[in-house]
Scaffold this active site. Sequence first.
Site, PDB file in Angstrom:
ATOM      1  CG  LEU A 110      35.600  45.214  24.276  1.00 27.19           C
ATOM      2  CD1 LEU A 110      36.980  44.717  24.708  1.00 27.19           C
ATOM      3  CD2 LEU A 110      35.739  46.245  23.171  1.00 27.19           C
ATOM      4  CB  SER A 111      29.869  41.080  24.593  1.00 25.32           C
ATOM      5  OG  SER A 111      30.607  40.757  25.750  1.00 25.32           O
ATOM      6  CG  ASP A 127      31.968  36.719  34.454  1.00 23.82           C
ATOM      7  OD1 ASP A 127      32.203  36.838  33.243  1.00 23.82           O
ATOM      8  OD2 ASP A 127      31.280  37.528  35.103  1.00 23.82           O
ATOM      9  N   GLY A 140      42.758  40.534  31.452  1.00 22.68           N
ATOM     10  CA  GLY A 140      41.455  39.870  31.461  1.00 22.68           C
ATOM     11  C   GLY A 140      40.822  39.622  30.097  1.00 22.68           C
ATOM     12  CE  LYS A 166      29.071  40.547  35.107  1.00 28.08           C
ATOM     13  NZ  LYS A 166      30.474  40.135  35.110  1.00 28.08           N
ATOM     14  N   GLY A 223      34.469  41.639  45.333  1.00 27.99           N
ATOM     15  CA  GLY A 223      33.208  41.978  44.674  1.00 27.99           C
ATOM     16  C   GLY A 223      32.666  40.776  43.909  1.00 27.99           C
TER      17      GLY A 223
HETATM   18  P1  NAP Z   1      32.341  45.045  42.024  1.00 25.82           P
HETATM   19  O1  NAP Z   1      31.446  43.947  42.450  1.00 25.82           O
HETATM   20  O2  NAP Z   1      31.840  46.443  42.010  1.00 25.82           O
HETATM   21  O3  NAP Z   1      33.664  44.973  42.974  1.00 25.82           O
HETATM   22  C1  NAP Z   1      34.687  45.924  42.826  1.00 25.82           C
HETATM   23  C2  NAP Z   1      35.906  45.475  43.643  1.00 25.82           C
HETATM   24  O4  NAP Z   1      36.981  46.406  43.350  1.00 25.82           O
HETATM   25  C3  NAP Z   1      35.700  45.537  45.157  1.00 25.82           C
HETATM   26  O5  NAP Z   1      36.498  44.549  45.753  1.00 25.82           O
HETATM   27  C4  NAP Z   1      36.227  46.949  45.489  1.00 25.82           C
HETATM   28  O6  NAP Z   1      36.646  47.084  46.837  1.00 25.82           O
HETATM   29  C5  NAP Z   1      37.421  47.008  44.581  1.00 25.82           C
HETATM   30  N1  NAP Z   1      37.887  48.352  44.272  1.00 25.82           N
HETATM   31  C6  NAP Z   1      37.271  49.270  43.485  1.00 25.82           C
HETATM   32  N2  NAP Z   1      38.028  50.393  43.409  1.00 25.82           N
HETATM   33  C7  NAP Z   1      39.144  50.155  44.166  1.00 25.82           C
HETATM   34  C8  NAP Z   1      40.302  50.934  44.497  1.00 25.82           C
HETATM   35  N3  NAP Z   1      40.469  52.172  44.030  1.00 25.82           N
HETATM   36  N4  NAP Z   1      41.250  50.382  45.298  1.00 25.82           N
HETATM   37  C9  NAP Z   1      41.089  49.120  45.764  1.00 25.82           C
HETATM   38  N5  NAP Z   1      40.012  48.342  45.508  1.00 25.82           N
HETATM   39  C10 NAP Z   1      39.054  48.868  44.718  1.00 25.82           C
HETATM   40  O7  NAP Z   1      32.907  44.799  40.544  1.00 25.82           O
HETATM   41  P2  NAP Z   1      33.223  43.379  39.866  1.00 25.82           P
HETATM   42  O8  NAP Z   1      32.045  42.929  39.093  1.00 25.82           O
HETATM   43  O9  NAP Z   1      33.788  42.514  40.922  1.00 25.82           O
HETATM   44  O10 NAP Z   1      34.361  43.786  38.785  1.00 25.82           O
HETATM   45  C11 NAP Z   1      35.670  44.102  39.217  1.00 25.82           C
HETATM   46  C12 NAP Z   1      36.591  44.268  38.012  1.00 25.82           C
HETATM   47  O11 NAP Z   1      36.712  43.024  37.311  1.00 25.82           O
HETATM   48  C13 NAP Z   1      36.089  45.294  36.992  1.00 25.82           C
HETATM   49  O12 NAP Z   1      37.200  46.054  36.538  1.00 25.82           O
HETATM   50  C14 NAP Z   1      35.558  44.441  35.856  1.00 25.82           C
HETATM   51  O13 NAP Z   1      35.651  45.087  34.595  1.00 25.82           O
HETATM   52  C15 NAP Z   1      36.513  43.246  35.925  1.00 25.82           C
HETATM   53  N6  NAP Z   1      35.905  42.042  35.328  1.00 25.82           N
HETATM   54  C16 NAP Z   1      36.518  41.516  34.234  1.00 25.82           C
HETATM   55  C17 NAP Z   1      35.982  40.400  33.619  1.00 25.82           C
HETATM   56  C18 NAP Z   1      36.658  39.826  32.407  1.00 25.82           C
HETATM   57  O14 NAP Z   1      36.020  39.067  31.661  1.00 25.82           O
HETATM   58  N7  NAP Z   1      37.920  40.106  32.210  1.00 25.82           N
HETATM   59  C19 NAP Z   1      34.798  39.807  34.126  1.00 25.82           C
HETATM   60  C20 NAP Z   1      34.211  40.371  35.261  1.00 25.82           C
HETATM   61  C21 NAP Z   1      34.772  41.500  35.853  1.00 25.82           C
HETATM   62  P3  NAP Z   1      35.572  47.556  47.978  1.00 25.82           P
HETATM   63  O15 NAP Z   1      34.836  46.321  48.369  1.00 25.82           O
HETATM   64  O16 NAP Z   1      36.434  48.106  49.048  1.00 25.82           O
HETATM   65  O17 NAP Z   1      34.683  48.594  47.340  1.00 25.82           O
END
Ligand code: NAP
Length: 284
Positions: free
Chosen positions: A20-21, A106, A249, A70, A133
């Site tokens: 969406l950016s 972020d 978010g 990232k 994560g």
């Molecule tokens: P990431 O580094 O891949 O980390 C993913 C995290 O989600 C890990 O803690 C993972 O656990 C957990 N996870 C994934 N599927 C799961 C499930 N089914 N049940 C429980 N835990 C689960 O990704 P990230 O960069 O941190 O992003 C995470 C989320 O934040 C995404 O949805 C992203 O779109 C959102 N986000 C939003 C913004 C915003 O501006 N609103 C900014 C950044 C990120 P494990 O370690 O066990 O795999």
Amino acid sequence: MVHGTTRIIGIIGYPVRHSLSPVMQNSALQACGLDYVYVPFEVVPEELGNAVSGLKALGVSGFNVTIPHKTEVMPFLDELDQSAESAGAVNTVKNDAGRLIGYNTDGDGLVRSLMAELEFIPQGASIALVGAGGAARGAIAALCRAGARRIVIANRTRDKAAALVSLMADRFPCVEFSTADDFECLEGCLGEVDLLINTTSFGMHLDNRRIVCLDNLPPNARVYDMVYAPPVTSLLRDAEQKGLRHANGLGMLAAQGELGFTIWTGSMPPKGLMKSVLDSICHY
Ligand code: NAP
């Protein structure tokens, strides 16, 4: 209109077409009358180094970095701002006269969104965070810089939560960190929590499963889900039903974008415009 003088800002990710950016940033650039255009670049992981060199050679003004680049982008940059060092990830790059500088907006975007939408001040707060994560790492660093007192983390893979706590405890010795063994244990710790944040992608699943039950949260606690698609996750639906203040978010996405806009252009985007653009395309 694109002219011979138009400068380029971009976003690299894989995939990137969902982002969406571009619409949010181009709306703000146009509203400010700035001669820039913001474009998406889909970059496969094997081409990341070439893509970054290419963007530098083309003299783009800067770019956003999204999943899955990232962390991997960091070695290809010339310098890291402290925000990127402490988050261990970069989401914004500025081309400063040929030097690529990596930032992480972020975490500060999250803190701004918490304040703007939930009137939540991190100073002295007790926070429960789900996930370990990249998003969790940036969030924790920013919440600690903003004065959080206590942070408890639960993650599906327990070792990752423990590793994150150990890293952050070294960096922020004044903050009291702990891990919950699993999500059920976290529920038992919610009685004295001011804010619960979901940083996992769990809520993107369109079903009614819960990642944590909110029954033990005090009535004045806030609930934040970093997920914004769908705009109302099962966690936020629960918060709504319990009368807890909550937000998705989208505000964080807008706030990190506002910070990036200023890093690249030196101008402030019109207040609230990015969030309104996002609200208009993400219907509840
Ligand atoms: P990431 O580094 O891949 O980390 C993913 C995290 O989600 C890990 O803690 C993972 O656990 C957990 N996870 C994934 N599927 C799961 C499930 N089914 N049940 C429980 N835990 C689960 O990704 P990230 O960069 O941190 O992003 C995470 C989320 O934040 C995404 O949805 C992203 O779109 C959102 N986000 C939003 C913004 C915003 O501006 N609103 C900014 C950044 C990120 P494990 O370690 O066990 O795999």
